[in-house]
Motif scaffolding. Structure first.
Motif, mmCIF file in Angstrom:
data_model
loop_
_atom_site.group_PDB
_atom_site.id
_atom_site.type_symbol
_atom_site.label_atom_id
_atom_site.label_comp_id
_atom_site.label_asym_id
_atom_site.label_seq_id
_atom_site.Cartn_x
_atom_site.Cartn_y
_atom_site.Cartn_z
ATOM 1 N N SER B 165 81.595 19.777 -4.579
ATOM 2 C CA SER B 165 80.350 20.227 -3.965
ATOM 3 C C SER B 165 79.159 20.199 -4.920
ATOM 4 O O SER B 165 78.063 19.806 -4.517
ATOM 5 N N TYR B 169 75.374 18.890 -4.023
ATOM 6 C CA TYR B 169 74.167 19.716 -3.891
ATOM 7 C C TYR B 169 72.991 19.016 -4.564
ATOM 8 O O TYR B 169 71.881 18.965 -4.029
ATOM 9 N N TYR B 189 71.897 23.685 1.436
ATOM 10 C CA TYR B 189 73.293 23.318 1.229
ATOM 11 C C TYR B 189 73.872 24.124 0.083
ATOM 12 O O TYR B 189 74.985 24.660 0.176
ATOM 13 N N GLY B 193 76.661 26.751 0.736
ATOM 14 C CA GLY B 193 77.914 26.306 0.155
ATOM 15 C C GLY B 193 78.469 27.323 -0.830
ATOM 16 O O GLY B 193 79.670 27.625 -0.823
ATOM 17 N N SER B 197 81.923 29.401 -0.549
ATOM 18 C CA SER B 197 82.992 29.362 -1.546
ATOM 19 C C SER B 197 83.294 30.773 -2.041
ATOM 20 O O SER B 197 84.418 31.041 -2.479
ATOM 21 N N LYS B 247 83.374 23.789 5.191
ATOM 22 C CA LYS B 247 83.302 22.445 4.596
ATOM 23 C C LYS B 247 83.444 21.356 5.644
ATOM 24 O O LYS B 247 82.861 20.282 5.511
ATOM 25 N N THR B 276 83.611 13.706 2.420
ATOM 26 C CA THR B 276 83.823 15.147 2.372
ATOM 27 C C THR B 276 84.645 15.618 3.555
ATOM 28 O O THR B 276 85.515 16.475 3.416
#
Lengths: 98, 517
Positions: B165, B169, B189, B193, B197, B247, B276
């Motif tokens: 990731s 980004y 993002y 993201g 996580s 995701k 992804t």
């Protein structure tokens, strides 16, 4: 008693999650994410103590490294958007919608 | 207490594809540090292709010469099994094709640090500067994808998730034009993201608390032996699920997808939309089938809800879109929902193998068509860059019949029309789900496919049956790379639609062993 540490970790995680949702400044939002990661670390270390194995403590180190990498990338992105817009508020970043 | 230190064993042969991609990424960083600026691109591009294709060759060697391993590698941290190898192959093909798009400098900002519209930006443009860092970043992201799909313990999975990731980004913020949108996509993002996580990590902590290990097989064993800790397990599963579903862009965690797909440079969107998604499905399957397979009575009802919501939301919201990239993003959400139907279709080993084979095939055909569609998007240009607004695409069929024809073909493949690859992908997943007792889900899936077909056909009608605007978009002459991508994707979509047998059989073989533990 490890329960107290788990409760503290859950509290810290919740404070972080609520902070991400309600705060407006991207830097503060990001700090709240870091708080969540640190709450996870506390939970890992506590569970490692509970289970009597070292896995959780090792994982905490990995999480620290990942969090540090995330700071590098995150601050770069936030500084870029601040330089462009003279503001780090996530409410101002509203060109993309619907 | 045994005090002798036992060195861990690492199966370098099995991990060679991963090590090659990561090694090339590190060499790429060194090139950035030491090579003079004007030489960098001529080093980076061959390095990137050689490592991706070399990794693919290593996978072929493993499949056809040395045989698929039967035990996890690296002390149980990475599982190089049939599904992993298939997914690796798919990711590497998609990445290599996306890199063909990325080699076109025209998509990336000359100097990301220069404020949009400033004098520095003009200087950088005039100087012909370029960020060749893009290539090592892509390689790190691809390496992370490979590791994410093959990781056999949650810690490895978390690290892989971040390795995948973090470069993405940054890459999202590097678009050459419409830089404000691009930077905004990057911030969104990144924050979302990182947030997701955090959930993944806390879920992992709770599951570690339940099982005393983060090894997927160990968690599966603990499900049968540990009792009285169920809240930890259930909450942990839910949080882990949030991280993974984010995701793949399943509803209700889909909000980032349209924004990020629209704002990111289109080649990077192509990489994200294909690679992804493939990697995240690999990881999702591994967590929910290997570690939590015996808990399916608890997670299946929730997954039903998520799959239905994702399919319906993706298909309906896509209708209202006016931007081509956003529309493709919502279409990607709907496809994630179709794939989730396959994830739910578990049962006995035979049933699982069927569902898995369907998912693997679907991932390949969807990924390759997606890259092709985004490649077409890059050549339809306006004064300010790509002509994103759908109204600008009106009458494209009259101005550029070949290009519009290929794009229409990709859209039909997304809709799952027979004789395109999308048909067999959908058929394989839905057939497996129907025999697995998820018939209501299949019905919802077919209905939302029909809704989705409506907006795909609407674009086709717009391109071929309306008058071109007087000041319509220009069709840029595609670079060699872009032309190659469109050709490869169109060829793959035709071949897999007319003659899918060999690849279906390959997917069957890959899935037949299921995931090793």
């Amino acid at each position: 008693m490890t329960t107290h540490y788990l409760v503290l970790s859950a509290l810290l995680f919740s404070i972080g999650a609520v902070g991400v949702l309600v705060r407006r400044n991207a830097i503060v939002v990001f700090m709240c994410v870091e708080l969540m990661l640190n709450a996870c670390n506390l939970a890992f270390v506590t569970f490692a103590r509970q289970h009597g194995n070292l896995d959780g403590q090792i994982i905490a180190f990995f999480v620290m490294v990942v969090a540090a990498a995330e700071v590098v990338v995150g601050l770069a992105i936030i500084v870029t958007i601040f330089r462009t817009r003279r503001s780090a508020s996530v409410d101002d970043a509203n060109l993309l919608k619907y | 207490m045994n005090n002798t230190f036992q060195a861990p064993t690492i199966e370098y042969g099995q991990l060679a594809p991963l090590l090659l991609v990561f090694g090339a990424a590190v060499v790429g960083v060194l090139i950035e540090a030491f090579a003079p600026r004007y030489l960098r691109k001529s080093f980076q591009v061959p390095l990137t292709f050689v490592s991706l294709l070399g990794a693919f060759a290593l996978i072929l060697v493993q499949v056809f010469v040395s045989g698929v391993p039967t035990a996890p590698a690296a002390m149980g941290a990475v599982a190089v099994d049939g599904p992993s190898l298939f997914i690796w192959g798919v990711i590497l093909i998609l990445a290599a094709v996306s890199v063909l798009l990325i080699t076109d400098d025209d998509h990336f900002v000359p100097q990301a640090a220069a404020v949009p519209g400033s004098a520095e930006e003009d200087d950088a443009l005039a100087e012909g500067a370029a960020h060749t860092e893009v290539y090592p970043l892509v390689l790190f992201a691809v390496g992370g994808m490979l590791l994410f799909a093959a990781s056999n313990d949650l810690l490895m999975m978390f690290v892989a998730l971040e390795v995948m990731s973090l470069p993405l980004y940054l890459l999202c913020g590097l678009a050459r034009r419409r830089r404000l949108l691009s930077q905004e996509a990057s911030v969104k993002y990144f924050l979302l993201g990182a947030f997701s996580s955090g959930f993944f990590l806390y879920g992992m902590a709770l599951i570690y608390g339940f099982a005393g290990t983060v090894d997927l097989a160990g968690i599966s064993r603990a499900l049968g032996t540990v009792s009285g800790q169920d809240p930890l397990l259930l909450i942990g599963t839910a949080l882990l699920g949030v991280g993974l579903l984010f995701k793949i862009g399943a509803a209700p965690f889909q909000a980032w997808k349209p924004d990020v797909y629209q704002g990111a440079p289109t080649p990077i969107t192509a990489l994200m939309a294909s690679g992804t998604l493939v990697a995240a499905f690999g990881a999702l399957l591994r967590v929910f089938w290997v570690a939590l397979g015996n808990l399916d009575w608890d997670w299946r009802p929730v997954m039903w809800g998520v799959a239905i919501l994702t399919m319906v939301l993706g298909a309906i919201l896509a209708i209202t879109q006016t931007d081509i990239k956003r529309m493709l993003a919502y279409s990607s959400i709907a496809h994630a929902g179709f794939l989730l139907v396959g994830v739910i279709a578990t049962g006995d080993a035979r049933q699982n193998a069927d569902a898995l084979s369907g998912i693997l095939f679907y991932l390949l055909v969807y990924g390759i068509t997606t890259v092709g569609a985004f490649a077409v998007v890059t050549v339809v240009r306006d004064a300010g860059g790509e002509a994103g607004h759908l109204s600008r695409w009106a009458g494209l069929g009259k101005r550029a019949p070949a290009l519009a024809g290929v794009f229409a073909f990709f859209l039909l493949a997304f809709a799952g029309i027979p004789l395109t690859s999308g048909f067999f992908g959908k058929y394989a997943v839905f057939a497996a789900a129907a025999t697995g007792g998820a018939l209501p889900l299949v019905i919802v899936g077919v209905v939302s496919s029909a809704v989705a077909a409506f907006f795909y056909v609407r674009v086709i009608v717009l391109m071929f049956f309306s008058e071109p605007a007087a000041d319509g978009p220009t069709i840029a002459v595609p670079s060699m790379g872009t032309a190659a991508v469109v050709t490869v994707a169109a060829a793959a979509t035709v071949v897999l639609g007319v003659f899918p047998e060999p690849v279906l059989r390959l997917a069957d073989q890959a899935a037949s062993t299921l995931f090793i533990r």
